[in-house]
Scaffold this motif. Structure first.
Motif, PDB file in Angstrom:
ATOM      1  N   THR A 223       0.860  -1.199   0.000  1.00  0.00           N
ATOM      2  CA  THR A 223       0.000   0.000   0.000  1.00  0.00           C
ATOM      3  C   THR A 223       0.893   1.244   0.000  1.00  0.00           C
ATOM      4  O   THR A 223       2.074   1.142  -0.319  1.00  0.00           O
ATOM      5  CB  THR A 223      -0.919  -0.004   1.245  1.00  0.00           C
ATOM      6  N   ASP A 224       0.311   2.386   0.374  1.00  0.00           N
ATOM      7  CA  ASP A 224       1.122   3.600   0.507  1.00  0.00           C
ATOM      8  C   ASP A 224       2.209   3.319   1.563  1.00  0.00           C
ATOM      9  O   ASP A 224       1.884   3.075   2.732  1.00  0.00           O
ATOM     10  CB  ASP A 224       0.196   4.749   0.956  1.00  0.00           C
ATOM     11  N   ARG A 227       2.120   4.873   5.031  1.00  0.00           N
ATOM     12  CA  ARG A 227       1.049   4.574   5.997  1.00  0.00           C
ATOM     13  C   ARG A 227       1.444   3.315   6.789  1.00  0.00           C
ATOM     14  O   ARG A 227       1.048   2.190   6.441  1.00  0.00           O
ATOM     15  CB  ARG A 227      -0.265   4.366   5.247  1.00  0.00           C
ATOM     16  N   PRO A 236      -4.017   7.882  -1.305  1.00  0.00           N
ATOM     17  CA  PRO A 236      -4.446   6.871  -2.287  1.00  0.00           C
ATOM     18  C   PRO A 236      -3.728   7.012  -3.634  1.00  0.00           C
ATOM     19  O   PRO A 236      -3.565   6.023  -4.338  1.00  0.00           O
ATOM     20  CB  PRO A 236      -5.953   7.114  -2.441  1.00  0.00           C
ATOM     21  N   CYS A 239      -0.874   4.713  -3.946  1.00  0.00           N
ATOM     22  CA  CYS A 239      -1.123   3.349  -3.452  1.00  0.00           C
ATOM     23  C   CYS A 239      -1.557   2.419  -4.588  1.00  0.00           C
ATOM     24  O   CYS A 239      -2.546   2.687  -5.280  1.00  0.00           O
ATOM     25  CB  CYS A 239      -2.223   3.413  -2.388  1.00  0.00           C
ATOM     26  N   VAL A 241      -3.043  -0.390  -4.429  1.00  0.00           N
ATOM     27  CA  VAL A 241      -4.401  -0.913  -4.203  1.00  0.00           C
ATOM     28  C   VAL A 241      -5.421   0.046  -4.807  1.00  0.00           C
ATOM     29  O   VAL A 241      -6.418  -0.365  -5.413  1.00  0.00           O
ATOM     30  CB  VAL A 241      -4.661  -1.101  -2.679  1.00  0.00           C
ATOM     31  N   PHE A 242      -5.122   1.334  -4.682  1.00  0.00           N
ATOM     32  CA  PHE A 242      -6.069   2.315  -5.210  1.00  0.00           C
ATOM     33  C   PHE A 242      -6.093   2.295  -6.747  1.00  0.00           C
ATOM     34  O   PHE A 242      -7.128   2.571  -7.355  1.00  0.00           O
ATOM     35  CB  PHE A 242      -5.772   3.718  -4.666  1.00  0.00           C
ATOM     36  N   CYS A 261      -9.045   6.882   3.697  1.00  0.00           N
ATOM     37  CA  CYS A 261      -7.594   6.703   3.699  1.00  0.00           C
ATOM     38  C   CYS A 261      -6.916   7.997   4.150  1.00  0.00           C
ATOM     39  O   CYS A 261      -6.083   7.991   5.051  1.00  0.00           O
ATOM     40  CB  CYS A 261      -7.144   6.319   2.289  1.00  0.00           C
ATOM     41  N   ILE A 266     -10.367   4.701   7.781  1.00  0.00           N
ATOM     42  CA  ILE A 266     -10.430   3.243   7.541  1.00  0.00           C
ATOM     43  C   ILE A 266      -9.005   2.690   7.520  1.00  0.00           C
ATOM     44  O   ILE A 266      -8.050   3.415   7.234  1.00  0.00           O
ATOM     45  CB  ILE A 266     -11.128   2.880   6.196  1.00  0.00           C
ATOM     46  N   GLY A 267      -8.893   1.396   7.777  1.00  0.00           N
ATOM     47  CA  GLY A 267      -7.600   0.729   7.681  1.00  0.00           C
ATOM     48  C   GLY A 267      -7.420   0.153   6.286  1.00  0.00           C
ATOM     49  O   GLY A 267      -8.381   0.052   5.503  1.00  0.00           O
ATOM     50  N   CYS A 268      -6.203  -0.233   5.975  1.00  0.00           N
ATOM     51  CA  CYS A 268      -5.933  -0.779   4.640  1.00  0.00           C
ATOM     52  C   CYS A 268      -6.694  -2.080   4.401  1.00  0.00           C
ATOM     53  O   CYS A 268      -7.123  -2.361   3.283  1.00  0.00           O
ATOM     54  CB  CYS A 268      -4.433  -1.001   4.448  1.00  0.00           C
ATOM     55  N   CYS A 271     -10.124  -1.236   3.341  1.00  0.00           N
ATOM     56  CA  CYS A 271     -10.082  -0.704   1.978  1.00  0.00           C
ATOM     57  C   CYS A 271      -9.954  -1.849   0.965  1.00  0.00           C
ATOM     58  O   CYS A 271     -10.626  -1.880  -0.078  1.00  0.00           O
ATOM     59  CB  CYS A 271      -8.880   0.238   1.896  1.00  0.00           C
TER      60      CYS A 271
END
Ligand code: SF4
Length: 331
Positions: A223-224, A227, A236, A239, A241-242, A261, A266-268, A271
């Motif tokens: 992810t990022d 973070r 995002p 990231c 995932v985004f 985010c 919210i947590g990863c 997400c």
């Protein structure tokens, strides 16, 4: 009714396809079938240009890849699906083109230089240098109007146009029309480690992956990097995932994830759960369809042979014209 314009494209037989292959090409091919007469081929000779010693894997890889094609929605009734090496006329046209193509045109093609550097080749093969010319033969054989390509392949289409002009000019007959490049918008498809998705990097999600396999790959996805804790706000836009959210998740839910985010709301894992919810159903549909085909490899082989017969009939007509203008043999 006017005849549909023709489109041609190919893929090397790399075995089962991943999301990058699907979103970068196959998904677009499926849509093109609605408006064009399509020829899609397994580029078996092209695979030899970089990997000749692994040719023994080609039959199985061809079947696996074609299962993905059919599962994703390529329709052998509407499109001609064929194997390049079952249409040997491509090799003859490639040879004839090689007689009118200056070496400099091929040496200039950027992908050639990149390949030589990437693979560290001290003595690149003649086949690798001639690869865009074989591609020109693939395209011009079917007098394709359009070739769907990513931006890096545009120089190949330009070369194809130059070869068509040079051939027509040399033999003073307008045999080959000049094809156009149909630019495909290719979304950014990161692999699970954040790098570009690629089979060889081991970071790919395959069209053949089950729901459990996709979940097991997405959960630990990078992810990022800034973070580190659940309480850290994230970005995002950096990231991977985004990037997948942008492909699969409808805007309202996606924007909610982005806001969550940025505010550490919210947590990863939350997400990623939203992503999986939107990603799994369309991929499950393709996987279930591809499994039905993969269970009957004989049928896949028959589809490819039937397509190759159709393609060959077209190719033979083109070659009759070509041979008659070159006029080598007493009649
Ligand atoms: S919350 Fe989502 S977008 Fe933000 S860093 Fe985590 S996975 Fe990426």
């Amino acid at each position: 009714m006017t005849a549909k314009q023709r489109v041609l494209s190919g893929m090397r037989p790399t075995g089962n396809l991943h999301l990058g292959n699907y979103l970068g090409a196959l998904d677009n091919w499926v849509r093109l079938q609605d408006s064009y007469e399509c020829f899609f081929f397994v580029a078996s000779w092209h695979a030899l240009t970089t990997d000749p010693e692994n040719s023994g894997q080609a039959p199985e890889s061809t079947i696996e890849m074609a299962a993905d094609w059919l599962g994703a929605g390529l329709d052998p009734e509407r499109s001609t699906l064929f194997i390049q090496s079952l249409v040997p006329e491509h090799a003859e046209l490639h040879l004839l083109f090689s007689m009118v193509t200056p070496l400099g045109w091929l040496e200039r093609v950027p992908t050639f230089k990149e390949m030589v550097e990437q693979l560290g080749l001290e003595s690149p093969s003649y086949g690798l240098l001639g690869y865009p010319l074989l591609q020109a033969a693939d395209i011009l054989m079917y007098k394709a109007h359009w070739v769907p390509v990513g931006v890096d392949q545009v120089p190949h289409i330009e070369l194809t146009r130059e070869v068509a002009r040079r051939f027509n000019h040399t033999w003073k007959r307008a045999i080959f029309p000049e094809p156009g490049a149909k630019l495909t918008q290719i979304p950014k498809v990161p692999g699970t480690d954040g790098r570009k998705m690629s089979k060889s990097l081991g970071n790919a999600i395959f069209l053949s992956d089950t729901e459990e396999e996709i979940t097991a790959k997405v959960k630990p996805m990078v992810t990022d990097p800034a973070r580190k804790r659940r309480s850290d706000p994230g970005n995002p836009e950096v990231c991977p995932v985004f990037d997948l959210h942008k492909i699969f998740t409808p805007e309202p839910e996606r924007e909610a994830c982005a806001t969550g985010c940025r505010t550490a709301g919210i947590g990863c894992l939350d997400c990623k759960a939203v992503l999986l919810e939107h990603m799994i159903p369309p991929l499950a549909k393709i996987r279930e369809a591809r499994e039905r085909f993969a269970a009957k490899p004989r049928e896949i082989v028959e589809i490819l042979y039937e397509g190759s017969r159709r393609a060959r009939a077209f190719a033979q007509k083109t070659m009759e014209e070509v041979r008659s203008v070159i006029n080598l043999v007493p009649r």
